[in-house]
Design a protein around this motif. Sequence first.
Motif, PDB file in Angstrom:
ATOM      1  N   LEU A 139       0.840  -1.200   0.000  1.00  0.00           N
ATOM      2  CA  LEU A 139       0.000   0.000   0.000  1.00  0.00           C
ATOM      3  C   LEU A 139       0.875   1.251   0.000  1.00  0.00           C
ATOM      4  O   LEU A 139       1.781   1.365   0.824  1.00  0.00           O
ATOM      5  CB  LEU A 139      -0.893  -0.023   1.256  1.00  0.00           C
ATOM      6  CG  LEU A 139      -1.868   1.121   1.478  1.00  0.00           C
ATOM      7  CD1 LEU A 139      -2.989   1.079   0.461  1.00  0.00           C
ATOM      8  CD2 LEU A 139      -2.447   1.043   2.896  1.00  0.00           C
TER       9      LEU A 139
ATOM     10  N   ASP B  81       0.054   4.241   0.843  1.00  0.00           N
ATOM     11  CA  ASP B  81      -0.381   5.195   1.863  1.00  0.00           C
ATOM     12  C   ASP B  81       0.060   4.772   3.269  1.00  0.00           C
ATOM     13  O   ASP B  81       0.381   3.606   3.505  1.00  0.00           O
ATOM     14  CB  ASP B  81      -1.902   5.320   1.822  1.00  0.00           C
ATOM     15  CG  ASP B  81      -2.404   5.723   0.446  1.00  0.00           C
ATOM     16  OD1 ASP B  81      -1.798   6.640  -0.151  1.00  0.00           O
ATOM     17  OD2 ASP B  81      -3.377   5.116  -0.040  1.00  0.00           O
ATOM     18  N   PRO B  82       0.035   5.712   4.220  1.00  0.00           N
ATOM     19  CA  PRO B  82       0.442   5.379   5.587  1.00  0.00           C
ATOM     20  C   PRO B  82      -0.654   4.709   6.413  1.00  0.00           C
ATOM     21  O   PRO B  82      -0.421   4.307   7.550  1.00  0.00           O
ATOM     22  CB  PRO B  82       0.790   6.742   6.184  1.00  0.00           C
ATOM     23  CG  PRO B  82      -0.047   7.716   5.420  1.00  0.00           C
ATOM     24  CD  PRO B  82      -0.158   7.170   4.028  1.00  0.00           C
ATOM     25  N   LYS B  83      -1.872   4.582   5.841  1.00  0.00           N
ATOM     26  CA  LYS B  83      -2.959   3.903   6.550  1.00  0.00           C
ATOM     27  C   LYS B  83      -3.868   3.225   5.539  1.00  0.00           C
ATOM     28  O   LYS B  83      -3.823   3.520   4.337  1.00  0.00           O
ATOM     29  CB  LYS B  83      -3.741   4.897   7.413  1.00  0.00           C
ATOM     30  CG  LYS B  83      -4.256   6.124   6.678  1.00  0.00           C
ATOM     31  CD  LYS B  83      -4.866   7.123   7.652  1.00  0.00           C
ATOM     32  CE  LYS B  83      -5.349   8.380   6.908  1.00  0.00           C
ATOM     33  NZ  LYS B  83      -5.940   9.372   7.848  1.00  0.00           N
ATOM     34  N   LEU B  84      -4.729   2.336   6.016  1.00  0.00           N
ATOM     35  CA  LEU B  84      -5.537   1.503   5.134  1.00  0.00           C
ATOM     36  C   LEU B  84      -6.645   2.254   4.412  1.00  0.00           C
ATOM     37  O   LEU B  84      -7.068   1.845   3.324  1.00  0.00           O
ATOM     38  CB  LEU B  84      -6.155   0.349   5.935  1.00  0.00           C
ATOM     39  CG  LEU B  84      -5.215  -0.794   6.311  1.00  0.00           C
ATOM     40  CD1 LEU B  84      -5.889  -1.716   7.332  1.00  0.00           C
ATOM     41  CD2 LEU B  84      -4.813  -1.586   5.075  1.00  0.00           C
TER      42      LEU B  84
ATOM     43  N   THR C 105     -10.844   3.023   8.899  1.00  0.00           N
ATOM     44  CA  THR C 105      -9.466   2.536   9.034  1.00  0.00           C
ATOM     45  C   THR C 105      -9.366   1.581  10.211  1.00  0.00           C
ATOM     46  O   THR C 105      -8.763   0.502  10.113  1.00  0.00           O
ATOM     47  CB  THR C 105      -8.489   3.710   9.238  1.00  0.00           C
ATOM     48  OG1 THR C 105      -8.514   4.550   8.080  1.00  0.00           O
ATOM     49  CG2 THR C 105      -7.074   3.205   9.451  1.00  0.00           C
TER      50      THR C 105
ATOM     51  N   GLU D 254      -8.308  -2.342  10.050  1.00  0.00           N
ATOM     52  CA  GLU D 254      -7.133  -2.846  10.775  1.00  0.00           C
ATOM     53  C   GLU D 254      -7.469  -4.139  11.510  1.00  0.00           C
ATOM     54  O   GLU D 254      -6.646  -5.061  11.594  1.00  0.00           O
ATOM     55  CB  GLU D 254      -6.625  -1.783  11.751  1.00  0.00           C
ATOM     56  CG  GLU D 254      -5.901  -0.633  11.055  1.00  0.00           C
ATOM     57  CD  GLU D 254      -5.573   0.507  11.998  1.00  0.00           C
ATOM     58  OE1 GLU D 254      -6.116   0.519  13.142  1.00  0.00           O
ATOM     59  OE2 GLU D 254      -4.796   1.403  11.611  1.00  0.00           O
TER      60      GLU D 254
ATOM     61  N   VAL E 106       0.907  -5.871   6.023  1.00  0.00           N
ATOM     62  CA  VAL E 106       0.691  -4.664   5.232  1.00  0.00           C
ATOM     63  C   VAL E 106       2.003  -3.901   5.117  1.00  0.00           C
ATOM     64  O   VAL E 106       2.604  -3.537   6.124  1.00  0.00           O
ATOM     65  CB  VAL E 106      -0.386  -3.755   5.844  1.00  0.00           C
ATOM     66  CG1 VAL E 106      -0.611  -2.528   4.955  1.00  0.00           C
ATOM     67  CG2 VAL E 106      -1.694  -4.514   6.024  1.00  0.00           C
ATOM     68  N   ARG E 107       2.444  -3.693   3.890  1.00  0.00           N
ATOM     69  CA  ARG E 107       3.643  -2.883   3.652  1.00  0.00           C
ATOM     70  C   ARG E 107       3.181  -1.462   3.343  1.00  0.00           C
ATOM     71  O   ARG E 107       2.864  -1.143   2.195  1.00  0.00           O
ATOM     72  CB  ARG E 107       4.432  -3.456   2.480  1.00  0.00           C
ATOM     73  CG  ARG E 107       4.858  -4.902   2.656  1.00  0.00           C
ATOM     74  CD  ARG E 107       5.837  -5.059   3.818  1.00  0.00           C
ATOM     75  NE  ARG E 107       6.273  -6.442   3.949  1.00  0.00           N
ATOM     76  CZ  ARG E 107       7.262  -6.984   3.266  1.00  0.00           C
ATOM     77  NH1 ARG E 107       7.920  -6.266   2.371  1.00  0.00           N
ATOM     78  NH2 ARG E 107       7.598  -8.246   3.457  1.00  0.00           N
ATOM     79  N   TYR E 108       3.121  -0.643   4.382  1.00  0.00           N
ATOM     80  CA  TYR E 108       2.678   0.729   4.219  1.00  0.00           C
ATOM     81  C   TYR E 108       3.729   1.559   3.478  1.00  0.00           C
ATOM     82  O   TYR E 108       4.930   1.272   3.539  1.00  0.00           O
ATOM     83  CB  TYR E 108       2.400   1.368   5.577  1.00  0.00           C
ATOM     84  CG  TYR E 108       1.208   0.792   6.303  1.00  0.00           C
ATOM     85  CD1 TYR E 108      -0.088   1.144   5.939  1.00  0.00           C
ATOM     86  CD2 TYR E 108       1.385  -0.111   7.361  1.00  0.00           C
ATOM     87  CE1 TYR E 108      -1.186   0.620   6.605  1.00  0.00           C
ATOM     88  CE2 TYR E 108       0.287  -0.649   8.033  1.00  0.00           C
ATOM     89  CZ  TYR E 108      -0.993  -0.277   7.652  1.00  0.00           C
ATOM     90  OH  TYR E 108      -2.079  -0.811   8.309  1.00  0.00           O
ATOM     91  N   GLU E 109       3.254   2.604   2.798  1.00  0.00           N
ATOM     92  CA  GLU E 109       4.114   3.534   2.071  1.00  0.00           C
ATOM     93  C   GLU E 109       5.114   2.796   1.174  1.00  0.00           C
ATOM     94  O   GLU E 109       6.294   3.130   1.108  1.00  0.00           O
ATOM     95  CB  GLU E 109       4.835   4.463   3.054  1.00  0.00           C
ATOM     96  CG  GLU E 109       3.845   5.323   3.843  1.00  0.00           C
ATOM     97  CD  GLU E 109       4.527   6.297   4.780  1.00  0.00           C
ATOM     98  OE1 GLU E 109       4.908   7.394   4.306  1.00  0.00           O
ATOM     99  OE2 GLU E 109       4.671   5.972   5.968  1.00  0.00           O
TER     100      GLU E 109
END
Length: 407
Positions: A202, A204-207, A214, A218, A228-231
């Motif tokens: 993903l 973005d920094p959040k779902l 969100t 989560e 989840v691989r954020y950013e």
Amino acid sequence: MDLSPHSTEPTGSAHHRVVIVGGGTAGISVAARLRRAGVGDIAVLDPSGTHWYQPLWTLVGGGQAPLETSRRSEESLIPDGVRWIREAAAAVDPDARTVSLAGGGLVGYDYLVMAPGLQLDWDKIPGLAEAIGHDGVTSNYSPEYAPYTWELIKGMRSGTAVFSHPATPLKCGGAPQKIAYLAADYWRKQGVLDKIRMVFVLPDPKLFKVPVWTKALEKVVERYGIEVRYESEVTAVDGARRELTITDKKTGTEETLGYDLAHLVPPQSAPDWVKKSPLADGPYGFVKADKHTLRNPDHPEIFALGDVANLPTSKTGAAVRKQSPVVVAHMVAAMKGAEAGKKYDGYTSCPLVTARDKMLLAEFDYDLKPAKSFPGVNTFKERRDMWVFKRYVLPAVYWRGMMTGRV
């Protein structure tokens, strides 16, 4: 002039009071509403003989709906009294008020509605265009590949499954993660989820954009054990080796990850000819439009809605349902030399399927404030009735309501 919906206009020069570029959700809904408002001399430009209800493709990929239920003939949806020009647009000249056709010739207009949708940029991720549809790589963003998604999910019993979200604007922003939840729930029911590593990439920094949903998502991610691989984003695919590259956007660090199933969503942008037009706005070339009236500020006879409009909201069919009456209200008022007070508040909706029989319905506006359509119904938690709503009610509303200008 023959104005039956079964007639098409030959290549050459023509002029219409209203020209609508695109015969998808936005284009047809506007055409139908204009006809209901008594407007005549309307032409729709679209080369495709097939019209798709795209929100159903997630369920096709999840093995919950047949692909055919998402298809109708374009001819059957052209409103009575609307001319269908079965050609693609190639350019627009807002000063001359003409649209150039890919097959040659020009179509002039008094009012123009830009609704050609967006394009899928498969080639923007090296290796994706070559791997898609085989080598374990699939995407529900094309009807060609959605059935393959289900084949892969159904046949997987162990290994690594990767799901990605591109770092560009995209249609139905929740779709990249919805298929991950459908797959996880299927594998859980088959008793093999603990043997499958699931990774969701993903940018973005959040779902999700809106905090209340969100938090709910989560919990869903935790329930299924999804990493989840954020950013981060998928930046390369090697189908022959069944490997892909994940790049951390903050550090630039690259990781090579082997996969057995990869549901990858391509980057998306405005059609190339729109990017080159005087109407293009922003890094992805979407059409410049006032976010409340949907009129182009430089050419007030031009309106834009749907996926091609450069608006600060999610690109969904639900957004179009609220945008089309605004476009029609302002256009009809302009034809009468008046002003319309109707405004689009950024409403959009994302039906977030979280299991094979449950869904969260996220509805919000430009300010990311919840904008509920069902007072008294708690749409902040997973519900089975909301899943039934998406699978059976929304398609009927689409075909019988939106496409006829009634809803």
